[in-house]
Design a protein around this motif. Structure first.
Motif, PDB file in Angstrom:
ATOM      1  N   UNK A  37       0.794  -1.232   0.000  1.00 29.89           N
ATOM      2  CA  UNK A  37       0.000   0.000   0.000  1.00 29.89           C
ATOM      3  C   UNK A  37       0.817   1.268   0.000  1.00 29.89           C
ATOM      4  N   UNK A  38       2.142   1.177  -0.088  1.00 22.58           N
ATOM      5  CA  UNK A  38       3.008   2.365  -0.105  1.00 22.58           C
ATOM      6  C   UNK A  38       3.619   2.534  -1.493  1.00 22.58           C
ATOM      7  N   UNK A  39       3.835   3.795  -1.890  1.00 22.44           N
ATOM      8  CA  UNK A  39       4.335   4.095  -3.228  1.00 22.44           C
ATOM      9  C   UNK A  39       5.654   4.860  -3.159  1.00 22.44           C
ATOM     10  N   UNK A  40       6.468   4.784  -4.216  1.00 20.60           N
ATOM     11  CA  UNK A  40       7.756   5.485  -4.228  1.00 20.60           C
ATOM     12  C   UNK A  40       7.604   6.984  -3.958  1.00 20.60           C
ATOM     13  N   UNK A  41       8.513   7.496  -3.131  1.00 23.04           N
ATOM     14  CA  UNK A  41       8.508   8.920  -2.795  1.00 23.04           C
ATOM     15  C   UNK A  41       7.644   9.276  -1.603  1.00 23.04           C
ATOM     16  N   UNK A  42       6.860   8.335  -1.109  1.00 26.26           N
ATOM     17  CA  UNK A  42       5.971   8.629   0.009  1.00 26.26           C
ATOM     18  C   UNK A  42       6.680   8.445   1.347  1.00 26.26           C
ATOM     19  N   UNK A  43       6.222   9.203   2.328  1.00 28.93           N
ATOM     20  CA  UNK A  43       6.638   9.005   3.713  1.00 28.93           C
ATOM     21  C   UNK A  43       5.451   8.379   4.437  1.00 28.93           C
ATOM     22  N   UNK A  44       5.682   7.174   4.998  1.00 26.38           N
ATOM     23  CA  UNK A  44       4.574   6.424   5.584  1.00 26.38           C
ATOM     24  C   UNK A  44       4.995   5.812   6.909  1.00 26.38           C
ATOM     25  N   UNK A  79      -7.788  -3.328  -0.743  1.00 24.80           N
ATOM     26  CA  UNK A  79      -7.221  -3.446   0.599  1.00 24.80           C
ATOM     27  C   UNK A  79      -7.747  -4.659   1.336  1.00 24.80           C
ATOM     28  N   UNK A  80      -8.973  -5.060   1.015  1.00 18.04           N
ATOM     29  CA  UNK A  80      -9.548  -6.280   1.580  1.00 18.04           C
ATOM     30  C   UNK A  80      -9.322  -7.445   0.617  1.00 18.04           C
ATOM     31  N   UNK A  81      -9.749  -7.269  -0.617  1.00 16.12           N
ATOM     32  CA  UNK A  81      -9.605  -8.308  -1.639  1.00 16.12           C
ATOM     33  C   UNK A  81      -8.146  -8.416  -2.059  1.00 16.12           C
ATOM     34  N   UNK A 150     -10.057 -14.287  -2.839  1.00 15.50           N
ATOM     35  CA  UNK A 150      -9.621 -14.402  -1.452  1.00 15.50           C
ATOM     36  C   UNK A 150      -9.205 -13.044  -0.893  1.00 15.50           C
ATOM     37  N   UNK A 151      -9.402 -12.893   0.409  1.00 17.53           N
ATOM     38  CA  UNK A 151      -8.890 -11.715   1.076  1.00 17.53           C
ATOM     39  C   UNK A 151      -7.362 -11.710   1.001  1.00 17.53           C
ATOM     40  N   UNK A 152      -6.787 -10.539   1.126  1.00 14.42           N
ATOM     41  CA  UNK A 152      -5.333 -10.409   1.077  1.00 14.42           C
ATOM     42  C   UNK A 152      -4.685 -11.235   2.197  1.00 14.42           C
ATOM     43  N   UNK A 153      -3.700 -12.044   1.834  1.00 12.56           N
ATOM     44  CA  UNK A 153      -2.936 -12.872   2.779  1.00 12.56           C
ATOM     45  C   UNK A 153      -3.858 -13.753   3.632  1.00 12.56           C
ATOM     46  N   UNK A 154      -4.904 -14.298   3.011  1.00 12.75           N
ATOM     47  CA  UNK A 154      -5.872 -15.066   3.787  1.00 12.75           C
ATOM     48  C   UNK A 154      -6.533 -16.125   2.913  1.00 12.75           C
ATOM     49  N   UNK A 155      -7.028 -17.175   3.556  1.00 12.05           N
ATOM     50  CA  UNK A 155      -7.805 -18.183   2.838  1.00 12.05           C
ATOM     51  C   UNK A 155      -9.291 -17.849   2.854  1.00 12.05           C
ATOM     52  N   UNK A 156      -9.675 -16.784   3.562  1.00 12.52           N
ATOM     53  CA  UNK A 156     -11.076 -16.364   3.600  1.00 12.52           C
ATOM     54  C   UNK A 156     -11.473 -15.731   2.272  1.00 12.52           C
ATOM     55  N   UNK A 158     -13.386 -12.907   0.255  1.00 10.43           N
ATOM     56  CA  UNK A 158     -13.809 -11.529   0.526  1.00 10.43           C
ATOM     57  C   UNK A 158     -15.320 -11.392   0.358  1.00 10.43           C
ATOM     58  N   UNK A 159     -15.933 -10.627   1.250  1.00  5.12           N
ATOM     59  CA  UNK A 159     -17.371 -10.359   1.191  1.00  5.12           C
ATOM     60  C   UNK A 159     -17.578  -9.212   0.199  1.00  5.12           C
TER      61      UNK A 159
END
Length: 445
Positions: A37-44, A79-81, A150-156, A158-159
């Motif tokens: 979820x972070x992009x080049x040049x960003x401060x996060x 972000x969910x999916x 599937x949800x991100x990093x999950x076997x569930x 996504x709704x």
């Protein structure tokens, strides 16, 4: 570099680049931090979910300084999916980042640099997926069925009620499909719906682990008629899928109009998910290959004949090799259907185990096209020995820049080829997937 007081605020970092998974890359406390979820040049700020001695995997927290390439994701499930990872990045910036990743891989893994960077090509960013494998899960606690990725990093699962990267009419089917499956007697025994769209028919393949009863059959038939789709049922492996309702429907096909080719296919067979970009990919590959009447051209990992048939249409003799007997049979049939049987040959071969003797046994090829899966084609390129009669031009279509770069190193540093050109085709917008094309030619002498 981390800033701020760690006692009262999360550490922040400046993102330096993107990796091949579409994650921002930063450094903190001597570690490499890969930040979703972070992009080049960003401060996060970032929230680690896996820590190792030399690196961490993390999710972006606060975006303290947004980058100029950041855009609002179009999909409400971003972000969910787990289906897309780059919707928050302007699509032109996505393409530029993928091109840089390709060039970096060629330079650092392959120790090669193309003489020419081909202009990146891309098309529509939304509604492009004509192939999709949707997971299905019955949730007993909510008495509902979920249909989606599937949800991100999950076997569930996504709704979700919609998807922005499939065509709108398929996106609109997600909620009705949830309701349909929930009404079936086998709702807990139907784990997958495969979407396969053709020129004249939309096919949904239901993976079923139990038999349907009469009421189930009636519900499926009513749904198919209402939504103008065709249901296939798949009780076992992919080869077991068969048309359920309607039993007869228009043939499932895709087309290559520039080459006057119609390609029938079975809904569980591999085809590119983005048919419009596949047309562009074939055009670019054939332009680089430049088939001529009288030439004999090999097509390794030929599949249904996606490149072999256009090669033949240009007047050359196309010889396709594929590891699947079923795909070889399909390619032969497609060749006959398009009136090209006299200019094509197809053979089954395990291209991951071929060697120099096998290659020499196939006879001389003027040119070669290689279109391997993610594992690349190390056996094939190693078999092209420098001191033997080998194709003077090779076009390599890749879906993994790392294995392309590895194979390019063999072709250039061992087998006497030059890397004349390379560039990307944005086959999968909003994902980190990188499709590319590279041109190799024999060095003089």
């Amino acid at each position: 570099m981390a800033v701020g007081d760690p006692r009262n605020m999360a550490a922040s970092v400046t993102v330096e680049s993107l990796d091949q998974e579409g994650r921002g890359v930063a450094h903190a406390d001597g570690k490499v931090i890969f930040i979703e979820g972070a992009l080049p040049g960003e401060v996060v700020t970032f929230n680690p979910y896996r820590k190792k001695p030399s690196f961490e995997l993390a999710q972006a927290g606060q975006i303290l300084k947004p980058g100029f390439t950041r855009v609002a994701p179009q999909c409400r499930y971003f972000g969910l999916c787990g289906g897309c990872s780059l919707q928050h990045m302007d699509i032109r910036a996505q393409v530029a980042a993928k091109q840089r990743i390709l060039e970096d891989n060629l330079k650092h893994i392959g120790k090669v640099e193309p003489e020419l960077i081909l202009p990146a090509i891309y098309g529509a960013g939304w509604g492009y997926r004509h192939r999709a494998r949707l997971s299905v899960r019955y949730v007993a606690k909510k008495n509902t069925v979920l249909v989606g990725f599937h949800e991100k990093r999950s076997s569930f699962v996504a709704d979700m009620q919609s998807c922005e990267v499939v065509p709108v009419h398929i996106s609109r089917l997600i909620t009705p499909l949830r309701e349909l499956v929930n009404s079936l007697s086998i709702r807990e025994r139907l784990p997958q719906i495969e979407v396969s769209l053709g020129e004249d028919v939309d096919v949904l393949v239901l993976r079923i682990l139990d038999s349907l009863n009469l009421n189930d059959e009636a519900l499926l038939k009513s749904f198919a008629a209402q939504h103008r789709i065709q249901f296939f049922l798949q009780p076992g492996g992919p080869k077991t899928a068969y048309p359920f309702y309607p039993e007869t429907a228009p043939e499932l096909t895709y087309t290559l109009p520039e080459f006057d080719i119609v390609m029938p296919f079975h809904p569980t067979e591999f085809t590119q998910v983005n048919p419009s970009m596949n047309r562009v990919l074939v055009r670019r590959a054939l332009s680089l290959l430049d088939p001529q009447p009288g030439e004999r051209i090999a097509d390794l990992f030929c599949g249904l004949g996606n490149f072999t048939l256009p090669i033949a249409r240009r007047g050359a003799q196309g010889v396709g090799y594929e590891g699947s007997a079923a795909l070889v049979s399909r390619a032969q049939e497609n060749s006959r259907r398009n009136g090209l049987a006299h200019r094509t040959q197809f053979a089954e071969a395990n291209l991951f185990e071929i060697n120099e003797a096998w290659m020499q046994g196939q006879g001389y090829f003027d040119k070669m096209l290689i279109d391997p899966p993610r594992e690349g084609a190390i056996a094939a390129v190693t078999a092209l020995q420098k001191d033997k009669a080998t194709p003077w031009r090779i076009v390599y279509v890749s879906c993994n820049p790392a294995t392309l770069s590895r194979d390019a190193s063999v072709l250039v540093h061992r087998n006497g080829y030059w890397l004349k050109a390379a560039g990307i085709v944005n086959m999968f917008p909003h994902t980190a997937h990188i499709e590319s094309v590279a041109l190799f030619e024999k060095a003089p002498g």
